[in-house]
Write a protein that holds these residues in place. Structure first.
Motif, mmCIF file in Angstrom:
data_model
loop_
_atom_site.group_PDB
_atom_site.id
_atom_site.type_symbol
_atom_site.label_atom_id
_atom_site.label_comp_id
_atom_site.label_asym_id
_atom_site.label_seq_id
_atom_site.Cartn_x
_atom_site.Cartn_y
_atom_site.Cartn_z
ATOM 1 N N ALA A 167 0.673 -1.284 0.050
ATOM 2 C CA ALA A 167 0.044 -0.001 0.053
ATOM 3 C C ALA A 167 0.859 1.158 -0.145
ATOM 4 N N CYS A 168 2.099 1.270 0.705
ATOM 5 C CA CYS A 168 2.732 2.175 0.850
ATOM 6 C C CYS A 168 3.582 2.663 -0.530
ATOM 7 N N GLU A 169 3.804 1.620 -1.198
ATOM 8 C CA GLU A 169 4.704 1.720 -2.600
ATOM 9 C C GLU A 169 3.585 2.281 -3.558
ATOM 10 N N LEU A 170 2.540 1.872 -3.440
ATOM 11 C CA LEU A 170 1.274 2.346 -4.401
ATOM 12 C C LEU A 170 0.828 3.746 -3.960
ATOM 13 N N GLY A 171 0.683 4.139 -2.691
ATOM 14 C CA GLY A 171 0.647 5.274 -2.630
ATOM 15 C C GLY A 171 1.698 6.449 -2.621
ATOM 16 N N ALA A 175 3.349 6.121 -5.215
ATOM 17 C CA ALA A 175 3.259 6.386 -6.769
ATOM 18 C C ALA A 175 2.097 7.230 -7.177
ATOM 19 N N GLY A 176 1.461 7.598 -6.210
ATOM 20 C CA GLY A 176 0.152 8.490 -6.471
ATOM 21 C C GLY A 176 -0.965 7.647 -6.872
ATOM 22 N N CYS A 177 -1.295 6.404 -6.484
ATOM 23 C CA CYS A 177 -2.487 5.571 -6.929
ATOM 24 C C CYS A 177 -3.399 5.667 -5.570
ATOM 25 N N SER A 178 -4.717 5.479 -5.781
ATOM 26 C CA SER A 178 -5.500 5.607 -4.743
ATOM 27 C C SER A 178 -5.857 4.161 -4.143
ATOM 28 N N VAL A 179 -5.668 3.875 -2.892
ATOM 29 C CA VAL A 179 -5.510 2.616 -2.365
ATOM 30 C C VAL A 179 -6.583 2.442 -1.275
ATOM 31 N N LEU A 180 -7.135 1.245 -1.090
ATOM 32 C CA LEU A 180 -7.936 0.764 -0.051
ATOM 33 C C LEU A 180 -7.464 -0.762 0.233
ATOM 34 N N VAL A 181 -7.430 -0.676 1.655
ATOM 35 C CA VAL A 181 -6.778 -1.815 2.211
ATOM 36 C C VAL A 181 -7.962 -2.211 3.198
ATOM 37 N N LEU A 182 -8.336 -3.661 3.157
ATOM 38 C CA LEU A 182 -9.282 -4.257 3.816
ATOM 39 C C LEU A 182 -8.739 -5.377 4.894
ATOM 40 N N GLU A 183 -9.124 -5.085 5.990
ATOM 41 C CA GLU A 183 -8.546 -6.273 6.882
ATOM 42 C C GLU A 183 -9.700 -6.739 7.843
ATOM 43 N N ARG A 184 -9.609 -8.101 8.016
ATOM 44 C CA ARG A 184 -10.553 -8.864 8.650
ATOM 45 C C ARG A 184 -10.670 -8.536 10.354
ATOM 46 N N ARG A 193 3.251 5.390 7.858
ATOM 47 C CA ARG A 193 3.628 5.745 6.485
ATOM 48 C C ARG A 193 2.663 5.825 5.597
ATOM 49 N N ALA A 194 1.576 4.620 5.862
ATOM 50 C CA ALA A 194 0.682 4.647 4.814
ATOM 51 C C ALA A 194 -0.581 5.815 4.900
ATOM 52 N N ALA A 195 -0.864 6.129 6.142
ATOM 53 C CA ALA A 195 -1.632 7.326 6.487
ATOM 54 C C ALA A 195 -1.018 8.385 5.927
ATOM 55 N N LYS A 196 0.017 8.633 5.934
ATOM 56 C CA LYS A 196 0.892 10.136 5.484
ATOM 57 C C LYS A 196 0.680 10.013 3.811
ATOM 58 N N LEU A 197 0.717 8.746 3.317
ATOM 59 C CA LEU A 197 0.373 8.587 1.871
ATOM 60 C C LEU A 197 -0.843 8.652 1.363
ATOM 61 N N GLY A 198 -1.968 8.900 2.218
ATOM 62 C CA GLY A 198 -3.444 9.163 1.914
ATOM 63 C C GLY A 198 -3.918 7.575 1.595
#
Length: 506
Positions: A17-21, A23-32, A136-141
């Motif tokens: 998710a951090c790598e994609l964020g 690079a400017g991608c919109s990312v959603l992470v789903l966690e059980r 880091r993921a939160a900072k990258l949106g």
């Protein structure tokens, strides 16, 4: 609709998710799991070892110091990173419970190893790794939604949809990073093949009434193996029962004590068991890491025993390899077949790790021939060549992606090349772009920053150690894509750059 939906907010899913964020991608992470915190992620049960390659991934993205701080490490894992020659490793681990001597590693024989801030591995915990990556993921949106259990996956040529109850999450790509019992893997129809388990393993945090009855470190016995770590009450066991004790069962104190007594040959007493988990050495891998718009990474794509601490490192390598390629596909500048190189490159690395795990199980397996085999392995590992070989395998230094080139540096994780002005390769990679290092005197690879050139960072100047190269092209994941001689061929460089970064320069 998001560019990418990732299922699983463990270290692999968060790193991707951090790598994609980045690079400017919109990312959603789903966690059980509804909460990020768990006692099983903290020490001692959450203890994990990051190899130098994984530590380098954090370093290249500017996360090394937060990782060290979260892991309780006071200084950089690389000893004297300004030295011209790399030092011997400070720790090399074990093979099948048999420890190696780091002083016997032949540093001169290690391929393309240079001193740097991320030269050594780090002992950490799942809790620490996830904390650093979550911040880091939160900072990258990146958006993370918890308490979401995916129950269906459908796709067509344009989108993929993950369904959870009444909710549908649509994206251009879906990546399953949801662990060894991956829901995405089954729902998307991946084939999962391999070998069945030989043992049930246990990780235990207990109060030991008489710890002096257990030897410290790894102990191979006629019944199996046990481990007593320096952390008080932390015990590991491997009971060769054919994997009979399923993970769905919660091991009781009486059961764990009985197994420990049988393995150790003692009457040791566990006053209390605070935390316990079980695992097996089942070694399985999907036949491909991609089905249409669905991909897998980490334990969702491959499972094996934790021997040698390879699992987390293998998953981080998957995330680094996939992230920039998927981002290029999202942004429309991926060369033909780029996403498919993920399976082509990472599947053999995963298969090699699975075989490394199987080999250790075969050596450890109790029986009349076991002592003879173990003594032979000890003798081989006691040699300089044997120790060096095992270290190369465990550290990932021997890994080389097949990029279709005979040039010995191509396909390897790039060493931390340093220019004469002190700039390191790792200093040039926090933004996730590729890097072209031009050591030639005439700056023969220089060109306008258009087309694929806008997606790489061009840096010219003499190097403190160029490893015999006149220029090196490094992909965003740190893999060397091309290397030229003292008089680099500009046309060959541009062909390589176009292959990985898409189309002509202008």
């Amino acid at each position: 609709m998001h560019d990418v939906v990732i299922v699983g907010a463990g270290p692999v899913g968060l790193f991707l998710a951090c790598e994609l964020g980045l690079a400017g991608c919109s990312v959603l992470v789903l966690e059980r799991e509804p909460e990020p915190h768990s006692p099983r992620k903290a020490n001692p049960l959450g203890m994990r070892g990051l190899s130098a390659g994984s530590v380098e991934a954090f370093y290249r993205r500017g996360m090394l110091h937060p990782l060290l701080a979260a892991s309780g490490v006071d200084d950089d894992p690389g000893a004297n990173p300004d030295a011209d020659e790399p030092p011997p490793p400070r720790a090399v681990g074990h093979f099948a419970g048999m420890m190696l001597d780091p002083a016997k590693v032949d540093v001169a024989a290690l391929p393309f190893r240079l001193a740097g801030p991320a030269l050594e591995g780090v002992m950490t915990s799942l809790e620490a790794v996830e904390a650093v990556l979550s911040e880091r993921a939160a900072k990258l949106g990146v958006e993370v939604r918890r308490g979401v259990t995916v129950s269906a996956v459908t796709q067509d040529d344009e989108i993929v949809v993950a369904r959870a109850g009444e909710h549908a999450y649509a994206a251009r790509w879906l990546v399953g990073c949801d662990g060894g019992r991956s829901a995405v893997r089954g729902l998307a129809g991946f084939d999962f093949a391999g070998t069945e388990p030989q043992f049930t393993g246990y990780a235990v945090h207990a109060t030991i009434a008489d710890p002096e009855k257990l030897r410290p470190g790894f102990t191979l016995t006629p019944a199996g193996i046990y481990l007593r770590t320096p952390l008080a009450g932390h015990i590991g066991m491997m009971d060769f029962d054919g994997g009979a004790f399923d993970r769905a069962q919660q091991p009781t104190r009486d059961h764990i004590q009985a197994v420990l007594r049988r393995l150790s040959g003692t009457d040791v007493t566990l006053s209390a068991v605070h935390l316990a988990s079980s695992f097996t050495d089942r070694a399985m891998q999907t036949t491909t890491y991609r089905q249409g718009r669905v991909l897998l990474a980490g334990d969702a794509a491959h499972i094996h025993s934790p021997l040698g601490g390879q699992g987390l490192n293998l998953g981080i390598g998957d995330a680094m390899n996939l992230g920039w390629k998927l981002a290029a596909a999202v942004h429309g500048h991926a060369p033909d077949g780029l996403v498919d190189t993920y399976t082509h490159e990472r599947h053999p690395i995963g298969a090699r790790v699975l075989d490394w795990s199987r080999a250790q199980v075969a050596v450890m397996r109790p029986g009349s021939h076991a002592p003879a085999i173990q003594e032979l392995i000890r003798d081989l590992m006691g040699t300089r060549d044997g120790t060096t070989y095992v270290f190369e395998r465990m550290s990932g230094l021997s890994n080389r992606h097949d990029l279709g080139s005979d040039q010995p540096l191509v396909g390897r994780n790039a060493p931390d090349l340093r220019l004469a002005d002190g700039t390191r390769l790792g200093d040039l990679m926090p933004d996730g772009r590729g890097v072209a290092l031009d050591f030639s005197t005439d700056r023969s690879l220089r060109g306008p920053a258009t087309g694929w050139r806008s997606r790489i960072r061009y840096v010219a100047g003499p190097a403190r150690n160029d490893l015999g190269s006149g220029a090196v092209l490094v992909r965003p994941d740190g893999i060397v894509a091309w290397a030229g001689d003292r008089d680099p061929d500009r046309a060959a460089f541009e062909r390589a750059a176009g292959r990985w970064f898409g189309g002509p320069a202008a």
